[in-house]
Design a protein around this motif. Structure first.
Motif, short mmCIF file in Angstrom:
data_model
loop_
_atom_site.label_atom_id
_atom_site.label_comp_id
_atom_site.label_asym_id
_atom_site.label_seq_id
_atom_site.Cartn_x
_atom_site.Cartn_y
_atom_site.Cartn_z
N TRP A 233 -73.58 64.56 61.06
CA TRP A 233 -73.95 65.96 60.85
C TRP A 233 -72.98 66.98 61.45
N ALA A 234 -72.00 66.54 62.23
CA ALA A 234 -71.10 67.51 62.86
C ALA A 234 -70.34 68.33 61.82
N ALA A 235 -69.69 67.64 60.88
CA ALA A 235 -68.91 68.35 59.88
C ALA A 235 -69.80 69.21 58.98
N MET A 238 -70.71 72.53 60.62
CA MET A 238 -69.65 73.52 60.58
C MET A 238 -69.56 74.18 59.19
N GLU A 239 -69.73 73.36 58.16
CA GLU A 239 -69.59 73.87 56.79
C GLU A 239 -70.77 74.72 56.37
N LYS A 240 -71.99 74.26 56.67
CA LYS A 240 -73.18 74.95 56.17
C LYS A 240 -73.62 76.10 57.07
N VAL A 241 -73.50 75.92 58.39
CA VAL A 241 -74.00 76.94 59.31
C VAL A 241 -72.94 78.00 59.60
N ALA A 295 -74.18 74.10 68.66
CA ALA A 295 -75.23 74.55 67.75
C ALA A 295 -75.40 76.06 67.75
N ALA A 296 -75.20 76.69 68.92
CA ALA A 296 -75.47 78.12 69.05
C ALA A 296 -74.24 78.99 68.86
N ALA A 297 -73.04 78.40 68.88
CA ALA A 297 -71.81 79.19 68.83
C ALA A 297 -71.67 79.91 67.50
N PRO A 298 -71.32 81.21 67.53
CA PRO A 298 -71.08 81.93 66.28
C PRO A 298 -69.64 81.84 65.80
N TRP A 299 -68.76 81.26 66.61
CA TRP A 299 -67.34 81.17 66.26
C TRP A 299 -66.91 79.72 66.18
N LEU A 358 -85.89 66.59 59.41
CA LEU A 358 -86.28 67.85 60.05
C LEU A 358 -85.70 69.07 59.35
N THR A 359 -84.57 68.89 58.64
CA THR A 359 -83.96 70.04 57.96
C THR A 359 -84.83 70.57 56.82
N ARG A 360 -85.86 69.84 56.45
CA ARG A 360 -86.79 70.34 55.42
C ARG A 360 -87.62 71.50 55.96
N TRP A 361 -87.78 71.56 57.29
CA TRP A 361 -88.65 72.57 57.89
C TRP A 361 -87.92 73.56 58.79
N MET A 362 -86.67 73.30 59.15
CA MET A 362 -85.97 74.20 60.08
C MET A 362 -84.47 74.13 59.83
N PRO A 363 -83.73 75.13 60.28
CA PRO A 363 -82.27 75.13 60.10
C PRO A 363 -81.62 73.94 60.80
N LEU A 364 -80.46 73.54 60.30
CA LEU A 364 -79.78 72.37 60.82
C LEU A 364 -79.46 72.51 62.31
N ASN A 365 -78.94 73.67 62.71
CA ASN A 365 -78.57 73.80 64.11
C ASN A 365 -79.78 73.77 65.04
N VAL A 366 -80.95 74.14 64.55
CA VAL A 366 -82.16 74.08 65.37
C VAL A 366 -82.61 72.63 65.57
N THR A 367 -82.38 71.79 64.57
CA THR A 367 -82.78 70.38 64.71
C THR A 367 -82.01 69.67 65.82
N PHE A 368 -80.85 70.22 66.20
CA PHE A 368 -80.07 69.60 67.27
C PHE A 368 -80.78 69.68 68.62
N ALA A 369 -81.89 70.40 68.68
CA ALA A 369 -82.68 70.42 69.91
C ALA A 369 -83.19 69.02 70.25
#
Length: 398
Positions: A233-235, A238-241, A295-299, A358-369
């Motif tokens: 899921w790393a790549a 980066m592409e989707k988020v 997960a949280a970085a905007p850059w 989990l991505t069915r119910w929440m954004p991908l970066n949130v699932t990294f919790a």
């Protein structure tokens, strides 16, 4: 010292060979998956189901190989597993239907699981004969083997070499080097027993340290589940988020993989100074901080730093857990390691699927919790690796 270490050094080199071969064999299979899918005419969903067959067979191979290593010895089990892996690697390249591919992957997965447990159990024996930790470097060699496979696989694919030919040559290499390396392997009796490990003759019925080995297994599951999340899921994160191109997104996994490989080459030196518990505790904490940053970085640059810290933090933990499991009881090290390696492998397979669900119910970066919490729990329970103080010897009263 040089004479005393001559045999362990030869065994160490042989163990490097088995780890590198395993990583190389798996890597060659992975880069040829698209070709195999086209040759067999199966759908993506069918391929996904067959990959689960591979994973299940690998888990079965681990559970069979562990007790066999204790019974037959490492000098028999490890080369036999390497030969089986080499022979089974040919199968996927010649599969022409879903059921022939399924059978080939079942055999290949079983061989991969068997050599995984066997070479890790042998690595623990070699490490006991050394004056310092060396386990993490073996795992780094697995990563190096996979990287070499990616380069060679890309070259053979570009040259139009048939998949069956490439995988058969890879399998032949595994078979040959397994036979050559076999004579340099060691048995548990060739290395000093770790402090606190039973050294008495094998009893008719033994009771392995159940609670400790299951806790080590759960820690391995947590850390390897986190590793599996990065692999798949790393790549895509980066592409989707962050909205990057596919080529830029690939840098996320690259940062993770390079940092993990580098960290494994450095871990042994740090473990000799700080101890295995510290490696797991602070490594897992660093991994949690790194994945949170990614997960949280905007850059993009900050996210890449986060993925690199995630890989560096995870790099040393699993080798320490495997070493601890193998040293709980030298009479049953293979069976004990089969549990820990098996649970870790379950986590490696389950992590990507869990995040996908989990991505069915929440954004991908949130699932990294989920992996972040697991890394935090691993840091909290890392104390299981701390050596327990031995009871003081009671004076004998006359």
């Amino acid at each position: 010292m040089t004479t005393a270490l001559s045999r362990p050094r030869a065994a160490r080199f042989a163990t490097f060979m088995f780890f590198g071969l395993n990583g190389f064999g798996m890597g060659m299979w992975v880069v040829h998956i698209p070709n195999v899918e086209r040759a067999t005419g199966i759908s993506h969903s069918t391929l996904g189901a067959l990959l689960l067959v591979l994973g299940g067979a690998a888990f079965a191979g681990m559970q069979v190989a562990g007790p066999l290593a204790d019974r037959l010895g490492h000098r028999r089990l490890v080369p036999a597993a390497g030969i089986f892996l080499g022979l089974s690697l040919c199968g996927p390249g010649f599969a022409n239907s879903w059921w022939t591919l399924g059978l080939a992957l079942a055999l290949f997965g079983f061989g991969n699981g068997a050599i995984d447990v066997g070479m890790n159990a042998h690595a623990v024996v070699v490490e006991r004969a050394y004056p310092r930790p060396i386990m993490a470097a073996f795992h780094a060699m697995w990563s190096i083997g996979g990287a070499i496979a990616a380069v060679i696989g890309a070259a053979t694919l570009g040259a139009g070499v048939p998949t069956g030919v490439t995988l058969t040559c890879t399998g032949a290499l595994c078979l040959l080097l397994s036979l050559v390396s076999a004579r340099f392997l060691m048995e548990p009796s060739d290395a000093p027993a770790p402090a606190g490990s039973p050294e008495t003759p094998r009893p008719a019925r033994r009771r392995p340290p159940g609670k400790t080995v299951w806790l080590l297994g759960l820690l391995a599951l947590a850390l390897m589940l986190s590793e599996g999340v990065a692999n798949d899921w790393a790549a895509l994160h980066m592409e989707k988020v962050l909205g990057t191109s596919a080529s830029t997104a690939a840098l996320a996994y690259g940062a993770f993989a390079v940092a993990m490989t580098t960290g494994r080459f450095l871990t042994d030196r740090v473990a000799a100074w700080a101890g295995p518990a510290a490696i797991v505790r602070y490594g897992a904490a660093l991994a949690a901080a790194g994945l949170t940053t990614a997960a949280a970085a905007p850059w993009v640059p900050l996210s890449l730093v986060g993925w690199a810290l995630f890989g560096l933090g995870l790099s040393g933990g699993v080798p320490q857990l495997f070493t601890a499991a193998g040293n709980l009881d030298t009479r049953a090290s293979g069976a004990l390691m089969a549990r820990v390696v098996g649970l870790g492998y379950v986590g490696l397979l389950a992590g990507p699927a869990l995040i996908g669900g989990l991505t069915r119910w929440m954004p991908l970066n949130v699932t990294f919790a989920v992996p972040v919490v697991l890394c935090v729990l691993a840091a909290v329970f890392a104390g299981v690796l701390s050596p327990k103080p031995q009871p003081a010897e009671q004076p004998v009263c006359s």
